[in-house]
Design a protein around this motif. Structure first.
Motif, mmCIF file in Angstrom:
data_model
loop_
_atom_site.group_PDB
_atom_site.id
_atom_site.type_symbol
_atom_site.label_atom_id
_atom_site.label_comp_id
_atom_site.label_asym_id
_atom_site.label_seq_id
_atom_site.Cartn_x
_atom_site.Cartn_y
_atom_site.Cartn_z
ATOM 1 N N THR A 101 33.391 42.549 43.280
ATOM 2 C CA THR A 101 33.246 43.744 44.110
ATOM 3 C C THR A 101 33.224 43.398 45.602
ATOM 4 O OG1 THR A 101 32.073 44.877 42.368
ATOM 5 C CG2 THR A 101 31.745 45.716 44.583
ATOM 6 N N SER A 102 33.933 44.207 46.387
ATOM 7 C CA SER A 102 34.046 43.970 47.832
ATOM 8 C C SER A 102 32.708 44.156 48.542
ATOM 9 C CB SER A 102 35.038 44.947 48.452
ATOM 10 O OG SER A 102 36.252 44.900 47.764
ATOM 11 N N GLN A 103 32.539 43.457 49.636
ATOM 12 C CA GLN A 103 31.385 43.682 50.503
ATOM 13 C C GLN A 103 31.850 44.512 51.712
ATOM 14 O OE1 GLN A 103 31.299 39.865 49.595
ATOM 15 N NE2 GLN A 103 30.309 40.687 47.792
ATOM 16 N N PHE A 104 30.913 45.052 52.483
ATOM 17 C CA PHE A 104 31.325 45.848 53.637
ATOM 18 C C PHE A 104 30.419 45.585 54.829
ATOM 19 C CE2 PHE A 104 28.299 48.457 51.319
ATOM 20 C CZ PHE A 104 27.455 48.894 52.326
ATOM 21 N N TYR A 105 30.916 45.954 55.984
ATOM 22 C CA TYR A 105 30.070 45.942 57.180
ATOM 23 C C TYR A 105 30.486 47.131 58.043
ATOM 24 C CZ TYR A 105 34.179 43.918 59.460
ATOM 25 O OH TYR A 105 35.448 43.713 59.938
ATOM 26 N N ASP A 106 29.547 47.639 58.823
ATOM 27 C CA ASP A 106 29.830 48.771 59.705
ATOM 28 C C ASP A 106 30.097 48.247 61.107
ATOM 29 O OD1 ASP A 106 29.482 50.732 57.744
ATOM 30 O OD2 ASP A 106 27.307 50.598 57.959
ATOM 31 N N TYR A 107 31.198 48.719 61.685
ATOM 32 C CA TYR A 107 31.549 48.258 63.022
ATOM 33 C C TYR A 107 32.362 49.337 63.714
ATOM 34 C CZ TYR A 107 33.906 45.616 66.692
ATOM 35 O OH TYR A 107 34.406 45.212 67.897
ATOM 36 N N ASP A 108 32.062 49.578 64.974
ATOM 37 C CA ASP A 108 32.849 50.517 65.757
ATOM 38 C C ASP A 108 32.861 51.906 65.113
ATOM 39 O OD1 ASP A 108 34.271 50.929 68.016
ATOM 40 O OD2 ASP A 108 36.214 50.337 67.181
ATOM 41 N N GLY A 109 31.727 52.290 64.536
ATOM 42 C CA GLY A 109 31.616 53.614 63.926
ATOM 43 C C GLY A 109 32.342 53.743 62.598
ATOM 44 N N LYS A 110 32.856 52.663 62.089
ATOM 45 C CA LYS A 110 33.608 52.710 60.826
ATOM 46 C C LYS A 110 33.027 51.710 59.832
ATOM 47 C CE LYS A 110 38.239 53.753 62.549
ATOM 48 N NZ LYS A 110 39.550 53.118 62.753
ATOM 49 N N ARG B 176 36.941 41.132 51.527
ATOM 50 C CA ARG B 176 37.181 40.707 50.155
ATOM 51 C C ARG B 176 36.068 39.787 49.653
ATOM 52 N NH1 ARG B 176 42.305 39.118 51.203
ATOM 53 N NH2 ARG B 176 42.943 41.288 51.199
ATOM 54 N N ASN B 177 35.652 40.032 48.430
ATOM 55 C CA ASN B 177 34.691 39.151 47.760
ATOM 56 C C ASN B 177 35.303 37.752 47.648
ATOM 57 O OD1 ASN B 177 33.569 37.791 45.304
ATOM 58 N ND2 ASN B 177 32.325 39.642 45.200
ATOM 59 N N ILE B 178 34.482 36.757 47.806
ATOM 60 C CA ILE B 178 34.970 35.376 47.754
ATOM 61 C C ILE B 178 35.649 35.074 46.422
ATOM 62 C CG2 ILE B 178 32.676 34.500 47.047
ATOM 63 C CD1 ILE B 178 35.170 32.589 49.224
ATOM 64 N N ASN B 179 35.129 35.674 45.338
ATOM 65 C CA ASN B 179 35.751 35.433 44.024
ATOM 66 C C ASN B 179 37.150 36.049 43.951
ATOM 67 O OD1 ASN B 179 33.621 33.972 42.971
ATOM 68 N ND2 ASN B 179 32.557 35.799 42.213
ATOM 69 N N THR B 180 37.319 37.213 44.586
ATOM 70 C CA THR B 180 38.648 37.838 44.616
ATOM 71 C C THR B 180 39.616 36.945 45.381
ATOM 72 O OG1 THR B 180 37.527 39.967 44.685
ATOM 73 C CG2 THR B 180 39.885 39.972 45.147
ATOM 74 N N SER B 181 39.156 36.421 46.503
ATOM 75 C CA SER B 181 40.003 35.519 47.292
ATOM 76 C C SER B 181 40.393 34.288 46.475
ATOM 77 C CB SER B 181 39.272 35.068 48.561
ATOM 78 O OG SER B 181 39.026 36.184 49.366
ATOM 79 N N ARG B 182 39.444 33.794 45.707
ATOM 80 C CA ARG B 182 39.744 32.619 44.870
ATOM 81 C C ARG B 182 40.821 32.970 43.844
ATOM 82 N NH1 ARG B 182 34.412 30.356 42.313
ATOM 83 N NH2 ARG B 182 35.625 28.476 41.985
ATOM 84 N N GLU C 139 35.952 51.105 43.806
ATOM 85 C CA GLU C 139 35.792 49.691 44.144
ATOM 86 C C GLU C 139 37.042 48.885 43.794
ATOM 87 O OE1 GLU C 139 33.693 48.030 45.812
ATOM 88 O OE2 GLU C 139 32.235 49.608 46.160
ATOM 89 N N LEU C 140 37.630 49.217 42.645
ATOM 90 C CA LEU C 140 38.866 48.517 42.274
ATOM 91 C C LEU C 140 39.991 48.861 43.248
ATOM 92 C CD1 LEU C 140 39.303 48.587 38.390
ATOM 93 C CD2 LEU C 140 39.062 46.612 39.872
ATOM 94 N N ASP C 141 40.049 50.137 43.627
ATOM 95 C CA ASP C 141 41.093 50.555 44.579
ATOM 96 C C ASP C 141 40.913 49.852 45.922
ATOM 97 O OD1 ASP C 141 42.075 52.181 42.643
ATOM 98 O OD2 ASP C 141 41.266 54.045 43.473
ATOM 99 N N LYS C 142 39.640 49.625 46.287
ATOM 100 C CA LYS C 142 39.384 48.925 47.560
ATOM 101 C C LYS C 142 39.961 47.519 47.512
ATOM 102 C CE LYS C 142 35.328 51.311 49.134
ATOM 103 N NZ LYS C 142 34.347 51.771 48.166
#
Lengths: 317, 119
Positions: free
Chosen positions: A118-127, A132-138, A161-164
């Motif tokens: 599952t992806s992680q997220f952060y808020d920046y610039d109002g958005k 990408r999850n490290i496992n997805t990158s792997r 989450e899958l669509d993300k």
């Protein structure tokens, strides 16, 4: 579609393509194999998933497999490994093993739980931004390197989450990996609506039968009405599901529960049905150093030095 | 010529299921005639099963006025909370079953039984 492997096994030939398509052909009246085409191979007994319907017994403190077995050197190029667990990411030697498989021409596929990618997220610039999850990158890296071909993802019902991961990623990078991915759903745990949230997005789908055992039994007892209703909805709408995905496949239990035979002519069915366990497949538990006809067989044996010796035993049972 | 085709998907399915229970033959016989129930792979007496059901928070929340003297409802409740008679246990259209007997060095006859299948 490009040819990945072409090889002879017993009295027939196999062509395996890079989208997973497999064609068996023989001039004789039945297929007789001399080594397994597919091996279900367990590399971890460890998992933190805790799924309420799970029938596996992997735990947080489960063991992980080593790969120093002689028989691995007898595996034939083109053989598919369905590498699973437990959580495969918990085995620190997985990457090394995948490289080794590629080097030997062995087709490695892995199955993971959506929870572990599952992806992680952060808020920046109002958005809200996702990364990408490290496992997805792997996984993507393994696919890029030809170290992994098929990726099974156990769907947790959260299609967004899958669509993300595969559709809405900010750099449109992941779409191309979808041809390697098949989403696993369970008949009744997932509803028709859960499944259709993934419809028409170029996903491949594998429908697994519901097993009324262990945690699966308790879950059924507590949610029987809902599960039965979900199963009936899927049964009634199987045509819509099939039309909405790039590929829909079934395990043998789902074939029974959904009476998939009704959808085929005899000729189509003979071509579609890939056979029972033990004819072309076997199971190896690398964690315990054992092999068997399938992962549920109690007739387990200590690993031998060649795959042919072990498959002979499996076929004779 | 024979041909089989798997279209567009790699082999990724590796999950499976099995169970095994081992018990003394005398308890196994009691289970067969309905005097014991199988719960979490262990045989328990009917009294033990009822006691556990009475202490089950989930059950009590949903059945505050349950009549434990109504045999039919009691059996239904026990079944739905995984206290299974021999007949209920073996009635499974999907999984394969097995049963075996052996004698321990101390002379006790043990029955091992269970179900298995795959997906």
């Amino acid at each position: 579609m490009n040819l990945l492997h072409e090889y002879k096994n017993g009295n027939y030939t196999i062509k395996l393509f890079d989208d997973g398509t497999k064609i068996r052909e023989t001039e004789e009246d039945k297929f007789v194999s001399s080594f397994p085409e597919n091996i279900d191979i367990k590399i971890s007994d460890k998992c933190d998933g805790g799924c309420s319907f799970c029938h596996e017994n992997s735990t947080l403190d489960g063991d992980i497999a080593d790969f120093n077995y002689e028989f691995l050197y007898s595996l034939r190029p083109g053989t598919e490994l369905a590498i699973g667990g437990g959580n495969v990411f918990d085995n620190p030697k997985l990457s090394h093993f995948l490289k080794w498989c590629k080097h030997r021409g062995i087709v490695a596929n892995i199955t993971v739980n959506q929870k572990h990618i599952t992806s992680q997220f952060y808020d920046y610039d109002g958005k809200r931004h996702y990364y990408r999850n490290i496992n997805t990158s792997r996984i993507f890296n393994w696919i890029d390197n030809g170290e992994v071909h098929g990726v099974g993802i156990s769907y947790d019902g959260n299609s967004e989450e899958l669509d993300k991961i595969f559709i809405d990623d900010e750099d449109n990078y992941a779409e191309e990996y979808k041809k390697n991915v098949v989403i696993h759903v369970i008949n009744g745990v997932h509803s028709y609506e859960d499944i259709m949230k993934l419809a028409n997005k170029n996903y491949k789908l594998l429908i697994l039968g519901y097993k009324d055992l262990r945690r699966g039994h308790k879950y059924l007892a507590e949610n029987e009405k809902l599960i039965k209703q979900n199963q009936q909805d899927i049964y009634n709408n199987i045509h819509s599901i099939i039309k909405s995905f790039t590929v829909v496949s079934f395990d043998n239990l789902a074939i029974e529960q959904l009476n998939i035979r009704r959808l085929f002519t005899t000729k189509q069915w003979d071509e579609f049905y890939m056979g029972d366990d033990g004819s072309f497949t076997m199971y190896i538990d690398l964690v315990k150093g054992e092999f068997a006809k399938n992962s549920t067989s109690l007739n387990r044996h200590k690993l031998l030095d060649t795959i042919e010796e072990m498959f002979e035993i499996v076929k004779s049972e | 010529m024979l041909r089989q085709i798997r279209r567009g998907v790699f082999e990724t399915n590796s999950s499976s299921t099995h169970s095994i229970t081992m018990c003394l033959k005398k308890d196994y016989k009691k289970w067969e005639i309905g005097e014991m129930f199988l719960h979490d792979d262990v045989l328990v007496t009917k009294e033990e099963a009822i006691e556990k059901l009475k202490n089950n928070k989930w059950f009590n929340e949903r059945n505050p006025n349950f009549d434990f003297t109504n045999e039919e409802e009691l059996n239904e409740a026990l079944a739905s909370y995984e206290y299974r008679t021999s007949e209920q246990y073996w009635d499974d259209e999907y999984l394969e079953t097995f049963e075996d007997t052996y004698t321990t060095p101390s002379g006790e006859v043990v029955v091992a039984f269970g179900k298995y299948g795959h997906d």
